[in-house]
Write an enzyme that holds these catalytic residues in place. Structure first.
Site, PDB file in Angstrom:
ATOM      1  N   TYR A   1      -1.904  -1.295  11.239  1.00 21.22           N
ATOM      2  CA  TYR A   1      -2.356  -1.737   9.923  1.00 21.22           C
ATOM      3  C   TYR A   1      -0.892  -1.375   8.910  1.00 21.22           C
ATOM      4  O   TYR A   1      -0.523  -2.279   8.031  1.00 21.22           O
ATOM      5  CB  TYR A   1      -3.532  -1.254   9.232  1.00 21.22           C
ATOM      6  CG  TYR A   1      -3.488  -1.218   7.804  1.00 21.22           C
ATOM      7  CD1 TYR A   1      -3.845  -2.570   6.972  1.00 21.22           C
ATOM      8  CD2 TYR A   1      -3.464  -0.107   7.057  1.00 21.22           C
ATOM      9  CE1 TYR A   1      -3.860  -2.428   5.758  1.00 21.22           C
ATOM     10  CE2 TYR A   1      -3.345  -0.100   5.634  1.00 21.22           C
ATOM     11  CZ  TYR A   1      -3.647  -1.305   4.925  1.00 21.22           C
ATOM     12  OH  TYR A   1      -3.770  -1.275   3.622  1.00 21.22           O
TER      13      TYR A   1
ATOM     14  N   LYS B   1       2.116  -3.739   6.787  1.00 19.10           N
ATOM     15  CA  LYS B   1       2.556  -3.731   5.334  1.00 19.10           C
ATOM     16  C   LYS B   1       4.164  -3.341   5.146  1.00 19.10           C
ATOM     17  O   LYS B   1       4.943  -3.952   4.534  1.00 19.10           O
ATOM     18  CB  LYS B   1       1.756  -2.509   4.509  1.00 19.10           C
ATOM     19  CG  LYS B   1       0.396  -2.727   4.297  1.00 19.10           C
ATOM     20  CD  LYS B   1       0.192  -3.957   3.347  1.00 19.10           C
ATOM     21  CE  LYS B   1      -1.558  -4.360   3.420  1.00 19.10           C
ATOM     22  NZ  LYS B   1      -1.438  -5.824   2.803  1.00 19.10           N
TER      23      LYS B   1
ATOM     24  N   SER C   1       0.896  -1.254  -0.040  1.00 20.79           N
ATOM     25  CA  SER C   1       0.001  -0.117  -0.072  1.00 20.79           C
ATOM     26  C   SER C   1       0.613   1.312   0.173  1.00 20.79           C
ATOM     27  O   SER C   1       1.915   1.323   0.527  1.00 20.79           O
ATOM     28  CB  SER C   1      -1.007  -0.223   1.226  1.00 20.79           C
ATOM     29  OG  SER C   1      -1.540   1.284   1.458  1.00 20.79           O
TER      30      SER C   1
HETATM   31  C1  UD1 Z   1      -6.908   4.220   3.778  1.00 18.46           C
HETATM   32  C2  UD1 Z   1      -5.231   3.764   4.121  1.00 18.46           C
HETATM   33  C3  UD1 Z   1      -4.959   2.801   3.120  1.00 18.46           C
HETATM   34  C4  UD1 Z   1      -5.751   1.585   2.749  1.00 18.46           C
HETATM   35  C5  UD1 Z   1      -7.125   2.156   2.442  1.00 18.46           C
HETATM   36  C6  UD1 Z   1      -8.019   1.077   2.283  1.00 18.46           C
HETATM   37  C7  UD1 Z   1      -3.962   5.340   5.047  1.00 18.46           C
HETATM   38  C8  UD1 Z   1      -3.108   6.368   5.174  1.00 18.46           C
HETATM   39  N1  UD1 Z   1      -4.554   4.893   4.076  1.00 18.46           N
HETATM   40  O1  UD1 Z   1      -6.747   5.197   2.756  1.00 18.46           O
HETATM   41  O2  UD1 Z   1      -3.576   2.363   3.245  1.00 18.46           O
HETATM   42  O3  UD1 Z   1      -5.237   0.885   1.928  1.00 18.46           O
HETATM   43  O4  UD1 Z   1      -7.775   2.917   3.299  1.00 18.46           O
HETATM   44  O5  UD1 Z   1      -8.536   0.622   3.370  1.00 18.46           O
HETATM   45  O6  UD1 Z   1      -4.089   4.577   6.226  1.00 18.46           O
HETATM   46  N2  UD1 Z   1     -13.123  10.554   3.254  1.00 18.46           N
HETATM   47  C9  UD1 Z   1     -14.196  11.559   3.915  1.00 18.46           C
HETATM   48  N3  UD1 Z   1     -15.203  10.904   4.219  1.00 18.46           N
HETATM   49  C10 UD1 Z   1     -15.441   9.504   4.374  1.00 18.46           C
HETATM   50  C11 UD1 Z   1     -14.521   8.690   4.133  1.00 18.46           C
HETATM   51  C12 UD1 Z   1     -13.338   9.179   3.615  1.00 18.46           C
HETATM   52  O7  UD1 Z   1     -14.020  12.786   3.584  1.00 18.46           O
HETATM   53  O8  UD1 Z   1     -16.719   9.239   4.848  1.00 18.46           O
HETATM   54  C13 UD1 Z   1     -11.915  11.190   2.919  1.00 18.46           C
HETATM   55  C14 UD1 Z   1     -10.710  10.717   3.761  1.00 18.46           C
HETATM   56  O9  UD1 Z   1     -10.498  11.883   4.770  1.00 18.46           O
HETATM   57  C15 UD1 Z   1      -9.603  10.594   2.641  1.00 18.46           C
HETATM   58  C16 UD1 Z   1     -10.169  10.112   1.397  1.00 18.46           C
HETATM   59  O10 UD1 Z   1     -11.715  10.574   1.600  1.00 18.46           O
HETATM   60  O11 UD1 Z   1      -9.072  12.073   2.537  1.00 18.46           O
HETATM   61  C17 UD1 Z   1      -9.970   8.871   1.393  1.00 18.46           C
HETATM   62  O12 UD1 Z   1     -10.302   8.086   2.171  1.00 18.46           O
HETATM   63  P1  UD1 Z   1     -10.331   6.418   2.381  1.00 18.46           P
HETATM   64  O13 UD1 Z   1     -11.157   6.056   1.178  1.00 18.46           O
HETATM   65  O14 UD1 Z   1     -10.685   6.050   3.782  1.00 18.46           O
HETATM   66  O15 UD1 Z   1      -8.670   6.033   1.952  1.00 18.46           O
HETATM   67  P2  UD1 Z   1      -7.355   6.272   2.741  1.00 18.46           P
HETATM   68  O16 UD1 Z   1      -7.858   7.022   4.072  1.00 18.46           O
HETATM   69  O17 UD1 Z   1      -6.791   7.357   1.677  1.00 18.46           O
END
Ligand code: UD1
Length: 344
Positions: free
Chosen positions: A152, A156, A127
């Site tokens: 987590y 990795k 990842s």
């Molecule tokens: C996270 C993990 C990544 C993992 C992936 C899949 C980290 C840094 N990254 O990615 O390693 O492989 O999950 O499980 O730990 N967001 C919102 N509202 C929501 C959900 C998300 O605004 O309800 C935003 C988050 O703040 C982020 C973006 O959307 O900025 C992507 O979030 P998300 O899909 O959870 O993925 P990551 O956090 O990037």
């Protein structure tokens, strides 16, 4: 004769799409999955798409005896793609030992079984989390590995080190580490896709569940980041594109085209997109409005990350090709399909 590839976690999100791509490329697939975070019905979706069912063994890879028995019962395994792992960041903070035990013991058992059975080729699901918040963007494969922000993420990093050490020790293992950015979307058939259990943690499943009315509102975590619109930036990659990179990696190993016994590739689009851009594109391409609200930043989130894809494009010979619009449409089609299935 068709080459046999083991796909651990093959009923999961990326594993199921990779199984389809492998089967369509002419490989025989043996899925190993304990179904702890996926459903057996996924096999039917794979069969509907490919016209064949993959072989399937249900057990926990932490059970070394079972791994050894399985490999004994399935001679002729050409390569392994290892997806099976726990992957929820907050859960890993609450239950670190569960994460270390599951994610690392399963890897060790597989590597032991490879040695025992003379299996040489290994592709590992890593990842972009290993980079943390990078100092410079886009991130290349040689960007520094930052201290992990969650157990987590640490599993990795440690897993990558374990594989590196095994290769360095002179075991006849050749491996490719694939560092995924943010995989989203679903198969264009909508017969397989992402099936989050309970409340989704990831952005796109939350968007589609809000669109269909299961969730009242989407919370956008932060609009005060140092980005053009203030929301966080990620590199969102279509799951089918991502899956194809696994087929290319397997072909590379089997053909002996790898340049060293351990190679690492970033798998992303190279384009950083903000949370608000994703919401807007979803609304434009599907015509469905998302009820969202800006809230505080989510703990542990980084500001922005996106991939330098030159190595994957030029050396691996793989490139993401599916547009964001098509990807979000596929996620929406899948959400509608599963709700219909669940209600019908
Ligand atoms: C996270 C993990 C990544 C993992 C992936 C899949 C980290 C840094 N990254 O990615 O390693 O492989 O999950 O499980 O730990 N967001 C919102 N509202 C929501 C959900 C998300 O605004 O309800 C935003 C988050 O703040 C982020 C973006 O959307 O900025 C992507 O979030 P998300 O899909 O959870 O993925 P990551 O956090 O990037």
């Amino acid at each position: 004769m068709k080459k046999l590839v083991v796909v651990t976690g093959g009923t999961g999100f990326i594993g199921s799409h990779t199984t389809v791509e492998l089967m369509e490329a002419g490989y025989e697939v043996l899925i190993i999955d304990d179904l702890s975070n996926s459903r057996i019905e996924v096999l039917e979706g794979i069969e509907m798409i490919t016209g064949r069912k993959p072989m399937f063994e249900k057990f926990d890879l932490c059970d070394r005896g079972k791994v050894m028995d399985c490999f004994k019962n399935h001679p002729g395994i050409a390569a392994i793609i290892h997806f099976a792992a726990h992957k929820a960041v907050p859960e890993s903070v609450d239950k670190p030992l569960m994460y270390y035990e599951n994610n690392l013991l399963s890897l060790i058992n597989l590597l032991e079984a490879m040695k025992e059975h003379g299996i040489k080729y290994f592709v590992f699901s890593s990842s972009c989390t290993v980079y943390g918040q990078p100092d410079t963007l886009p991130v290349t494969e040689t960007s520094p590995i930052k201290k992990a922000t969650s157990p987590y993420g640490n599993t990795k990093q440690i897993a990558e080190d374990i594989i590196q050490d095994v290769v360095s020790a002179g075991d006849p293992v050749e491996a490719i580490l694939l560092r995924y950015f943010n995989p989203i979307g679903a198969h264009p058939s909508a017969l397989i896709g992402e099936l989050p259990i309970g409340i989704p943690l990831n952005l796109v499943p939350f968007i589609t569940q809000t669109a269909i009315g299961i969730r009242e509102e989407l919370k956008v975590f932060g609009d005060d980041y140092n980005t053009p619109d203030g929301s966080a930036i990620r590199d969102y990659i279509n799951v089918v594109d991502l899956s194809r990179a696994h087929v290319v990696s397997i072909e590379r190993l089997l053909a002996g085209k790898n340049k060293s016994a351990l190679e690492t590739f970033n798998l992303g689009t190279g384009k950083g997109l903000s949370v608000l851009e994703i919401i807007n594109t979803f609304e434009k391409t599907t015509g469905v409005k998302i009820n969202y609200r800006i809230v505080d930043r989510r703990e542990g989130d980084i500001e922005q990350v996106y991939a330098d894809t030159n190595l994957a494009n030029n050396e691996l010979g793989w490139k993401a090709t599916i547009s964001l619009e098509e990807t979000l449409r596929s996620a929406w089609k899948w959400e509608q399909y599963i709700r219909q299935e669940n209600n019908g």
